[in-house]
Design a protein around this motif. Structure first.
Motif, mmCIF file in Angstrom:
data_model
loop_
_atom_site.group_PDB
_atom_site.id
_atom_site.type_symbol
_atom_site.label_atom_id
_atom_site.label_comp_id
_atom_site.label_asym_id
_atom_site.label_seq_id
_atom_site.Cartn_x
_atom_site.Cartn_y
_atom_site.Cartn_z
ATOM 1 N N SER A 469 37.247 -38.966 8.866
ATOM 2 C CA SER A 469 35.860 -37.846 9.570
ATOM 3 C C SER A 469 35.181 -38.671 8.463
ATOM 4 C CB SER A 469 35.943 -36.692 9.150
ATOM 5 O OG SER A 469 36.601 -36.068 10.572
ATOM 6 N N LEU A 470 33.713 -39.223 9.031
ATOM 7 C CA LEU A 470 32.829 -39.896 7.757
ATOM 8 C C LEU A 470 32.198 -39.051 7.688
ATOM 9 C CD1 LEU A 470 31.829 -43.058 6.135
ATOM 10 C CD2 LEU A 470 31.175 -43.060 8.705
ATOM 11 N N VAL A 471 31.407 -38.551 6.389
ATOM 12 C CA VAL A 471 30.326 -38.315 6.274
ATOM 13 C C VAL A 471 29.329 -39.519 5.479
ATOM 14 C CG1 VAL A 471 28.799 -36.571 5.127
ATOM 15 C CG2 VAL A 471 31.219 -36.082 6.640
ATOM 16 N N SER A 472 28.373 -39.190 5.616
ATOM 17 C CA SER A 472 27.451 -40.872 4.248
ATOM 18 C C SER A 472 26.802 -40.109 3.624
ATOM 19 C CB SER A 472 27.348 -41.913 5.592
ATOM 20 O OG SER A 472 28.354 -42.447 5.877
ATOM 21 N N ALA A 473 25.859 -40.731 3.313
ATOM 22 C CA ALA A 473 24.242 -40.538 2.668
ATOM 23 C C ALA A 473 23.740 -41.213 1.843
ATOM 24 C CB ALA A 473 25.076 -38.861 1.453
ATOM 25 N N SER A 474 22.136 -40.635 1.583
ATOM 26 C CA SER A 474 21.364 -41.930 0.940
ATOM 27 C C SER A 474 19.913 -41.182 0.716
ATOM 28 C CB SER A 474 21.207 -43.053 2.108
ATOM 29 O OG SER A 474 20.572 -44.101 1.832
ATOM 30 N N HIS A 475 19.717 -41.273 -0.001
ATOM 31 C CA HIS A 475 18.004 -40.992 -0.191
ATOM 32 C C HIS A 475 17.464 -41.844 0.044
ATOM 33 C CE1 HIS A 475 18.377 -43.927 -4.054
ATOM 34 N NE2 HIS A 475 16.928 -44.196 -3.704
ATOM 35 N N ARG A 476 17.402 -43.124 0.669
ATOM 36 C CA ARG A 476 16.835 -44.094 0.946
ATOM 37 C C ARG A 476 16.802 -43.442 2.451
ATOM 38 N NH1 ARG A 476 16.631 -48.686 -2.134
ATOM 39 N NH2 ARG A 476 18.197 -49.036 -3.664
ATOM 40 N N ASP A 477 15.309 -43.915 2.996
ATOM 41 C CA ASP A 477 15.359 -44.442 4.672
ATOM 42 C C ASP A 477 15.929 -45.339 5.477
ATOM 43 O OD1 ASP A 477 14.247 -43.969 7.689
ATOM 44 O OD2 ASP A 477 12.374 -43.614 6.871
ATOM 45 N N LEU A 478 17.082 -44.696 5.923
ATOM 46 C CA LEU A 478 18.057 -46.288 6.466
ATOM 47 C C LEU A 478 17.358 -47.004 8.011
ATOM 48 C CD1 LEU A 478 22.097 -45.056 6.562
ATOM 49 C CD2 LEU A 478 20.617 -46.158 5.089
ATOM 50 N N ALA A 479 16.889 -46.107 7.981
ATOM 51 C CA ALA A 479 15.797 -46.217 9.038
ATOM 52 C C ALA A 479 15.009 -47.462 9.291
ATOM 53 C CB ALA A 479 15.121 -45.309 10.559
ATOM 54 N N ALA A 480 14.072 -46.821 8.138
ATOM 55 C CA ALA A 480 13.677 -48.027 7.691
ATOM 56 C C ALA A 480 14.173 -49.541 7.279
ATOM 57 C CB ALA A 480 12.814 -47.389 6.281
ATOM 58 N N LEU A 481 15.428 -49.091 6.735
ATOM 59 C CA LEU A 481 16.299 -50.082 6.293
ATOM 60 C C LEU A 481 16.499 -51.331 7.252
ATOM 61 C CD1 LEU A 481 18.891 -48.877 3.358
ATOM 62 C CD2 LEU A 481 16.367 -50.486 2.823
ATOM 63 N N VAL A 482 17.302 -51.213 8.269
ATOM 64 C CA VAL A 482 17.021 -51.838 9.366
ATOM 65 C C VAL A 482 16.015 -52.039 9.866
ATOM 66 C CG1 VAL A 482 17.558 -50.923 12.491
ATOM 67 C CG2 VAL A 482 18.801 -49.607 10.201
ATOM 68 N N ARG A 483 15.108 -51.619 10.129
ATOM 69 C CA ARG A 483 13.593 -52.957 9.423
ATOM 70 C C ARG A 483 13.191 -53.831 9.350
ATOM 71 N NH1 ARG A 483 11.768 -47.387 11.133
ATOM 72 N NH2 ARG A 483 10.674 -47.533 8.757
ATOM 73 N N GLU A 484 14.106 -53.587 8.204
ATOM 74 C CA GLU A 484 13.219 -54.970 7.044
ATOM 75 C C GLU A 484 14.803 -56.153 6.961
ATOM 76 O OE1 GLU A 484 13.294 -52.323 3.659
ATOM 77 O OE2 GLU A 484 11.555 -51.277 4.096
ATOM 78 N N GLY A 485 15.560 -55.329 7.903
ATOM 79 C CA GLY A 485 17.357 -56.206 7.704
ATOM 80 C C GLY A 485 17.885 -55.973 6.879
#
Length: 628
Positions: A469-485
């Motif tokens: 089972s995968l649990v991931s975490a980030s303090h960053r906005d991953l959706a924004a990172l996707v938009r930035e490539g």
């Protein structure tokens, strides 16, 4: 008082100061000694009653505004009970200043001269031995009758006072009932003592109920007949069954049950109710009014048998709390009564036993790894919990750390090879912290692992099956990172089938509970450290940019530096010690400032000299809106 009696009174105080025996009550002797040794007062020097200036009185009344509002009904009821008997009622704040007064308007001049009036200061430092001052020092209800007073100016008076404690166990105010003149016998005031203690108990009860309408409340009585109409004590519980608040009698009941000291409320707040009573949170519905009072018997850990009345949280706010109470204990233990945490943990409880990939979002230090471990513990999976900090492992090593390698796979590789962390988590939970910092080249390999449930170590020709089972975490906005490539879109949708957002500490409503839990970590033979009021105020006022991690470090530093188990502001890290000098605004000041700023929180924060998060936290605490 005639001069001969005046002189005899002075001699008696002097004799007590020399250690000679006396027939006075113990609390009178203790107060006399404080007046002599600590405050250096002279019993031969008459001290007239002191009335604070109008400006200071307004400040004291503003700071006590919420308490006055809650106490008003009890004061009016008590005054009606003693109508026609020349009693005066005083409500004094923690500094001994009278912030509310009920008395005969026709005796205003006499009452003001005697200090039985609005704005009078009755601290021992100012007035010598008196009921209000001795009550503030001892924390107990008592009578100071005529010549019990230290100063001869006050010896005609008979004063009876009882403390009012806040829901977190701190002495907040004193209720005093006094006479300008009374019968000689001190026992004549026994009824006054009973009335004033009964009134303070009801004021504390009303305050607790007002503060914890969204939580479980347990009220207690020794007799089932009085249980639902006039209980003797009460406690409130958070969503995980821990002590959130209490009346003074409730604090004594808890302390007696667990062999603790009620004068150290930090040892009570935040503790599980199971430490004090043979009852679980899920048992509380058995103690509601749906059952006869005689059937609601509860046993304390010291064997004390009481009748209990459980009051459920308000229904409009119960949904998340009920869900969390039914959740595994690992998740329940993360919330101390915060609405946002309760709602998030209710979702987490439903997701814990599924194999859906979960993404945890939240600022650095909010406790994302604690939540990930709680999700794993709640899943009952047989495999390990394996945590990987993607930001902490050098990019050159992260591939071998995650995927492992065969013997001789590359120069410098271990002779026997190494199993990767992904394979180590087979059958359990893989926690990828700060996944937003994972290099793009590794993101594609991780995507393959998740898509095909298999991992290929470096140097291997065949993949190995893994079920995790995968649990991931980030303090960053991953959706924004996707938009930035900077983060693969296909991986983004693989890791966040469900997202749980952990609120920052500055927005949480259970800060005191978290503080109590962290203090308990530093308990030794003498018990856990205790926060001085000014230190607690500093912790409450701080914005906590480092969140729970910063709070834990601050308390660890303070616990190491403090003397005699009491944390003072100077023991806190420098940034917090500075905050102590800029205390949080009181309700009245905050309400007035918001009104002057037309509800502009940023402007209100600027005028009050605090940050916006402090204003928002105080607004939630006092139930204010920007339109208040």
């Amino acid at each position: 008082m005639p001069n001969s009696l005046h002189s005899a009174h002075i001699r008696e105080i002097e004799q007590v100061g020399l250690g000679r025996p006396t027939q006075r009550d113990a609390h009178v002797v203790s107060s006399w000694l404080r007046c002599l040794d600590q405050y250096r007062l002279d019993p031969a020097h008459a001290c007239e009653a002191y009335i604070v200036p109008d400006g200071r009185l307004r400040e004291h009344r503003q700071q006590s505004e919420s308490l006055i509002a809650i106490a008003r009904s009890g004061l009016d009821n008590l005054f009606r009970h003693v109508a026609g008997q020349n009693y005066v009622l005083l409500l004094a704040d923690r500094q001994g200043v009278t912030v509310e007064f009920l008395g005969d308007a026709q005796q205003t001049a006499r009452l003001r001269k005697a200090g039985l009036y609005l704005g009078s200061e009755w601290s021992e430092r100012r007035a010598g031995t008196c009921a209000v001052g001795a009550c503030l020092e001892s924390g107990e209800a008592l009578t100071i009758h005529q010549t019990d007073h230290f100063d001869n100016t006050h010896t005609p008076l008979s004063c009876t006072a009882a403390p009012i404690y806040s829901a977190d166990g701190e002495l907040a105010a004193v209720l005093d009932i006094s006479l300008l003149s009374s019968p000689i016998l001190k026992a004549s005031q026994n009824l006054a003592l009973h009335l004033v203690t009964s009134t303070t108990r009801r004021i504390e009860m009303a305050n607790l109920m007002a503060r914890t309408s969204n939580e479980w409340v347990l009220r207690f009585a020794r007799s089932p007949e009085f249980l639902d109409v006039d209980p003797e004590a009460a406690i409130s519980l958070d969503g995980s069954g821990r002590i959130l608040g209490m009346t003074h009698t409730g604090a004594k009941l808890l302390a007696r049950a667990a062999g603790l000291d009620w004068r150290n409320p930090a040892t009570l707040i935040g503790q599980p109710v199971t430490r004090f009573f043979d009852v679980q949170l899920d048992d509380l519905p058995r103690y509601t009014r749906a059952h006869a009072p005689q059937q609601r018997l509860i046993i304390a850990r010291d064997g004390n048998a009481l009748f209990a009345h459980a009051i459920e949280p308000n229904r409009h706010s119960r949904v998340a709390a009920v869900a969390v109470r039914g959740a595994p204990s690992a998740l329940r233990g993360l919330d101390g009564g915060d609405t946002a945490m309760a709602a998030m943990l209710a979702r987490a409880a439903k997701l814990a036993r599924q194999r859906l990939p979960i993404l945890l979002q939240g600022e650095t230090g909010v406790g994302k790894e604690y939540l990930a471990r709680a999700l794993h513990d709640s899943s009952q999976r047989p495999g390990r919990f394996v945590a990987v900090n993607c930001a902490a492992i050098p990019e050159s090593l992260i591939e071998s750390e995650l995927f492992g390698y065969l013997p001789g796979a590359y120069t410098g590789a271990a002779v026997k090879g190494r199993k990767g962390l992904i394979e180590e988590s087979d059958g359990g939970t893989l926690f990828l912290d700060e996944i937003g910092d994972m290099p793009l080249t590794l993101q594609s390999r991780l995507l393959r692992v998740l898509a095909e449930s298999e991992v290929t170590p470096i140097g291997a020709n065949a993949p190995r099956a893994v079920r995790l089972s995968l649990v991931s975490a980030s303090h960053r906005d991953l959706a924004a990172l996707v938009r930035e490539g900077r983060f693969r879109e296909d991986l983004y949708y693989r890791v966040n089938a469900a997202t749980l957002t952990v609120p920052p500490l500055r927005e949480r409503e259970d800060l005191d509970w978290l503080i109590a839990r962290l203090l308990a970590r530093h308990q030794d033979e003498a018990g856990a450290p205790v926060l001085a009021p000014a230190a607690l105020m500093a912790l409450r006022a701080h914005a906590w940019p480092g969140n729970i991690r910063e709070l834990a470090n601050a308390i660890a530093v303070a616990a190491a530096l403090c003397e005699n188990g009491v944390i003072e502001p100077g023991d806190l890290p420098d940034a917090l010690a500075t905050v102590a000098a800029a205390a949080s605004p009181g309700e009245a000041a905050l309400r007035a400032t918001l009104a002057r700023c037309a509800g502009n929180v940023s402007e209100a924060a600027r005028r009050l000299g605090v940050d916006r998060s402090t204003v928002h936290r105080q607004m939630r605490r006092y139930g204010l809106s920007s339109r208040s």
